[in-house]
Motif scaffolding. Sequence first.
Motif, PDB file in Angstrom:
ATOM      1  N   UNK A 102       0.810  -1.210   0.000  1.00  0.00           N
ATOM      2  CA  UNK A 102       0.000   0.000   0.000  1.00  0.00           C
ATOM      3  C   UNK A 102       0.846   1.264   0.000  1.00  0.00           C
ATOM      4  N   UNK A 103       2.018   1.183   0.622  1.00  0.00           N
ATOM      5  CA  UNK A 103       2.863   2.354   0.733  1.00  0.00           C
ATOM      6  C   UNK A 103       3.841   2.224   1.880  1.00  0.00           C
ATOM      7  N   UNK A 104       4.489   3.331   2.220  1.00  0.00           N
ATOM      8  CA  UNK A 104       5.516   3.356   3.256  1.00  0.00           C
ATOM      9  C   UNK A 104       5.013   4.174   4.441  1.00  0.00           C
ATOM     10  N   UNK A 105       5.239   3.638   5.656  1.00  0.00           N
ATOM     11  CA  UNK A 105       4.761   4.369   6.810  1.00  0.00           C
ATOM     12  C   UNK A 105       5.258   3.813   8.119  1.00  0.00           C
ATOM     13  N   UNK A 106       4.553   4.142   9.207  1.00  0.00           N
ATOM     14  CA  UNK A 106       4.998   3.826  10.569  1.00  0.00           C
ATOM     15  C   UNK A 106       3.810   3.345  11.403  1.00  0.00           C
ATOM     16  N   UNK A 107       4.055   2.345  12.242  1.00  0.00           N
ATOM     17  CA  UNK A 107       3.075   1.935  13.226  1.00  0.00           C
ATOM     18  C   UNK A 107       3.179   2.864  14.440  1.00  0.00           C
ATOM     19  N   UNK A 108       2.046   3.426  14.835  1.00  0.00           N
ATOM     20  CA  UNK A 108       1.984   4.313  15.994  1.00  0.00           C
ATOM     21  C   UNK A 108       1.129   3.639  17.064  1.00  0.00           C
ATOM     22  N   UNK A 109       1.667   3.548  18.284  1.00  0.00           N
ATOM     23  CA  UNK A 109       0.966   2.859  19.367  1.00  0.00           C
ATOM     24  C   UNK A 109       0.694   3.824  20.514  1.00  0.00           C
ATOM     25  N   UNK A 110      -0.571   3.900  20.916  1.00  0.00           N
ATOM     26  CA  UNK A 110      -0.970   4.670  22.094  1.00  0.00           C
ATOM     27  C   UNK A 110      -1.602   3.723  23.105  1.00  0.00           C
ATOM     28  N   UNK A 111      -1.404   4.017  24.386  1.00  0.00           N
ATOM     29  CA  UNK A 111      -1.961   3.191  25.456  1.00  0.00           C
ATOM     30  C   UNK A 111      -2.812   4.080  26.359  1.00  0.00           C
ATOM     31  N   UNK A 112      -4.100   3.721  26.498  1.00  0.00           N
ATOM     32  CA  UNK A 112      -4.997   4.414  27.411  1.00  0.00           C
ATOM     33  C   UNK A 112      -5.118   3.576  28.686  1.00  0.00           C
ATOM     34  N   UNK A 113      -4.816   4.163  29.829  1.00  0.00           N
ATOM     35  CA  UNK A 113      -4.920   3.479  31.117  1.00  0.00           C
ATOM     36  C   UNK A 113      -6.158   3.983  31.838  1.00  0.00           C
ATOM     37  N   UNK A 131      -7.910  -1.180  34.082  1.00  0.00           N
ATOM     38  CA  UNK A 131      -7.693  -1.789  32.769  1.00  0.00           C
ATOM     39  C   UNK A 131      -6.938  -0.858  31.855  1.00  0.00           C
ATOM     40  N   UNK A 132      -6.706  -1.316  30.639  1.00  0.00           N
ATOM     41  CA  UNK A 132      -5.989  -0.486  29.663  1.00  0.00           C
ATOM     42  C   UNK A 132      -6.420  -0.861  28.253  1.00  0.00           C
ATOM     43  N   UNK A 133      -6.217   0.062  27.351  1.00  0.00           N
ATOM     44  CA  UNK A 133      -6.530  -0.128  25.941  1.00  0.00           C
ATOM     45  C   UNK A 133      -5.322   0.249  25.113  1.00  0.00           C
ATOM     46  N   UNK A 134      -4.804  -0.713  24.354  1.00  0.00           N
ATOM     47  CA  UNK A 134      -3.709  -0.439  23.424  1.00  0.00           C
ATOM     48  C   UNK A 134      -4.309  -0.179  22.056  1.00  0.00           C
ATOM     49  N   UNK A 135      -3.967   0.955  21.469  1.00  0.00           N
ATOM     50  CA  UNK A 135      -4.478   1.347  20.149  1.00  0.00           C
ATOM     51  C   UNK A 135      -3.291   1.526  19.216  1.00  0.00           C
ATOM     52  N   UNK A 136      -3.300   0.785  18.112  1.00  0.00           N
ATOM     53  CA  UNK A 136      -2.175   0.852  17.162  1.00  0.00           C
ATOM     54  C   UNK A 136      -2.717   1.124  15.765  1.00  0.00           C
ATOM     55  N   UNK A 137      -2.081   2.037  15.059  1.00  0.00           N
ATOM     56  CA  UNK A 137      -2.529   2.408  13.720  1.00  0.00           C
ATOM     57  C   UNK A 137      -1.308   2.530  12.805  1.00  0.00           C
ATOM     58  N   UNK A 138      -1.473   2.169  11.542  1.00  0.00           N
ATOM     59  CA  UNK A 138      -0.408   2.285  10.547  1.00  0.00           C
ATOM     60  C   UNK A 138      -0.682   3.522   9.709  1.00  0.00           C
ATOM     61  N   UNK A 139       0.145   4.547   9.871  1.00  0.00           N
ATOM     62  CA  UNK A 139       0.035   5.774   9.095  1.00  0.00           C
ATOM     63  C   UNK A 139       1.036   5.687   7.949  1.00  0.00           C
ATOM     64  N   UNK A 140       0.537   5.819   6.711  1.00  0.00           N
ATOM     65  CA  UNK A 140       1.446   5.592   5.587  1.00  0.00           C
ATOM     66  C   UNK A 140       1.215   6.590   4.461  1.00  0.00           C
ATOM     67  N   UNK A 141       2.239   6.704   3.636  1.00  0.00           N
ATOM     68  CA  UNK A 141       2.167   7.483   2.401  1.00  0.00           C
ATOM     69  C   UNK A 141       1.862   6.508   1.274  1.00  0.00           C
ATOM     70  N   UNK A 142       0.729   6.682   0.568  1.00  0.00           N
ATOM     71  CA  UNK A 142       0.356   5.722  -0.476  1.00  0.00           C
ATOM     72  C   UNK A 142       1.476   5.496  -1.475  1.00  0.00           C
ATOM     73  N   UNK A 143       1.526   4.284  -1.985  1.00  0.00           N
ATOM     74  CA  UNK A 143       2.628   3.887  -2.868  1.00  0.00           C
ATOM     75  C   UNK A 143       2.724   4.778  -4.092  1.00  0.00           C
ATOM     76  N   UNK A 144       1.586   5.214  -4.634  1.00  0.00           N
ATOM     77  CA  UNK A 144       1.647   6.034  -5.843  1.00  0.00           C
ATOM     78  C   UNK A 144       2.225   7.413  -5.571  1.00  0.00           C
ATOM     79  N   UNK A 145       2.252   7.818  -4.258  1.00  0.00           N
ATOM     80  CA  UNK A 145       2.888   9.087  -3.903  1.00  0.00           C
ATOM     81  C   UNK A 145       4.316   8.873  -3.444  1.00  0.00           C
ATOM     82  N   UNK A 146       4.542   7.747  -2.726  1.00  0.00           N
ATOM     83  CA  UNK A 146       5.883   7.476  -2.225  1.00  0.00           C
ATOM     84  C   UNK A 146       6.827   7.093  -3.340  1.00  0.00           C
ATOM     85  N   UNK A 147       6.301   6.388  -4.360  1.00  0.00           N
ATOM     86  CA  UNK A 147       7.126   5.918  -5.470  1.00  0.00           C
ATOM     87  C   UNK A 147       6.401   6.220  -6.780  1.00  0.00           C
ATOM     88  N   UNK A 148       6.449   7.480  -7.217  1.00  0.00           N
ATOM     89  CA  UNK A 148       5.737   7.841  -8.440  1.00  0.00           C
ATOM     90  C   UNK A 148       6.181   6.968  -9.613  1.00  0.00           C
TER      91      UNK A 148
END
Length: 322
Positions: free
Chosen positions: A134-145, A158-175
């Motif tokens: 899909x593209x190039x990016x980074x996994x970002x993890x936040x923890x809610x306690x 308790x706690x909630x771990x929330x992880x999301x992959x934020x990326x630059x689409x391939x057609x933009x990262x590699x024209x």
Amino acid sequence: MSEVRGMVGREYGRVYAWDQVNEPMIRQWCEVMGVSNPLYTDAAYAATTEHGGIVAPPAMLQAWCLEGLHMNNYPPGSTTENPYEVLKLMEGQGYASVVAVNSDLSFERYVKPGERLYYTTRLDAVGEQKTTALGTGFFVTLVMSFFSEKPMGDEKVGSLLFRVFKFRPANLANPVKPVEEGNAAAALPKYKRPRPGISDDTRFFWEGVDAGQLRIQRCKGCGSLRHPPGPVCSSCHSFEWDYVEAAGTGQLYSFVVMHYPEVPPFDYPNPVGLIELDEGVRLIAGLVGVKRDEIRIGQRVKVEFQTFDDGLTLPMFRPLEP
């Protein structure tokens, strides 16, 4: 990304629940989720347990501190800090797309009516750069306690771990570089539909799809039908099962229309339905032969088997009438 990485470890202030843990909300949540455990709704039964009364379902933990119908409408005393500011910062660097969101809840104990909860957020990690189809990016993890307010000191529940992959689409990262007209087709990547994960519990289903059959798992102990397939019956806990061939007809119980992110090779907008089969079980499948403004809850539908790529057959559902 140095500014982004410098934010790792940042703690954000409290977000309070609008209301104390309460029985009406517990009852409504159980009704919506289809949970019938008397520990959550039957005061007489709950009084006979080790808890001495009704407790809230653990999976309900996040619901207590949600803002409600209006975005960012939190109770007085809640922080005005934006715990997702790192995502906005990454969007400014071109990583504007989102995929692969996951969250994990963990619990220290049950919470009881009368407790007031709040949570704090910590930016836990920003992973190394990853490159995907899909593209190039980074996994970002936040923890809610999550905490319960106590006179002698607040207690973590308790706690909630929330992880999301934020990326630059391939057609933009590699024209794509310009190519001669005759080689244009060869230069385009050919994406295939992801193949399903198949286990001992689900193999019968996909073998049936290949044979043009819609197979539903059946418990040998009590005769209950279930989908998705699993190793044990949730009704009688039997591990013995076989399957029946469904008629392939039913009604549209609910649906969504996927617009974004666009993942090749799917066509967009991409309607996906929750189908309630005439046999009584529900399954998720793509909808075909219908436009977005023609989709109706309760519509009668029928399965059809379509083959993609290198012999991947999938059950799709088509409305029986406009």
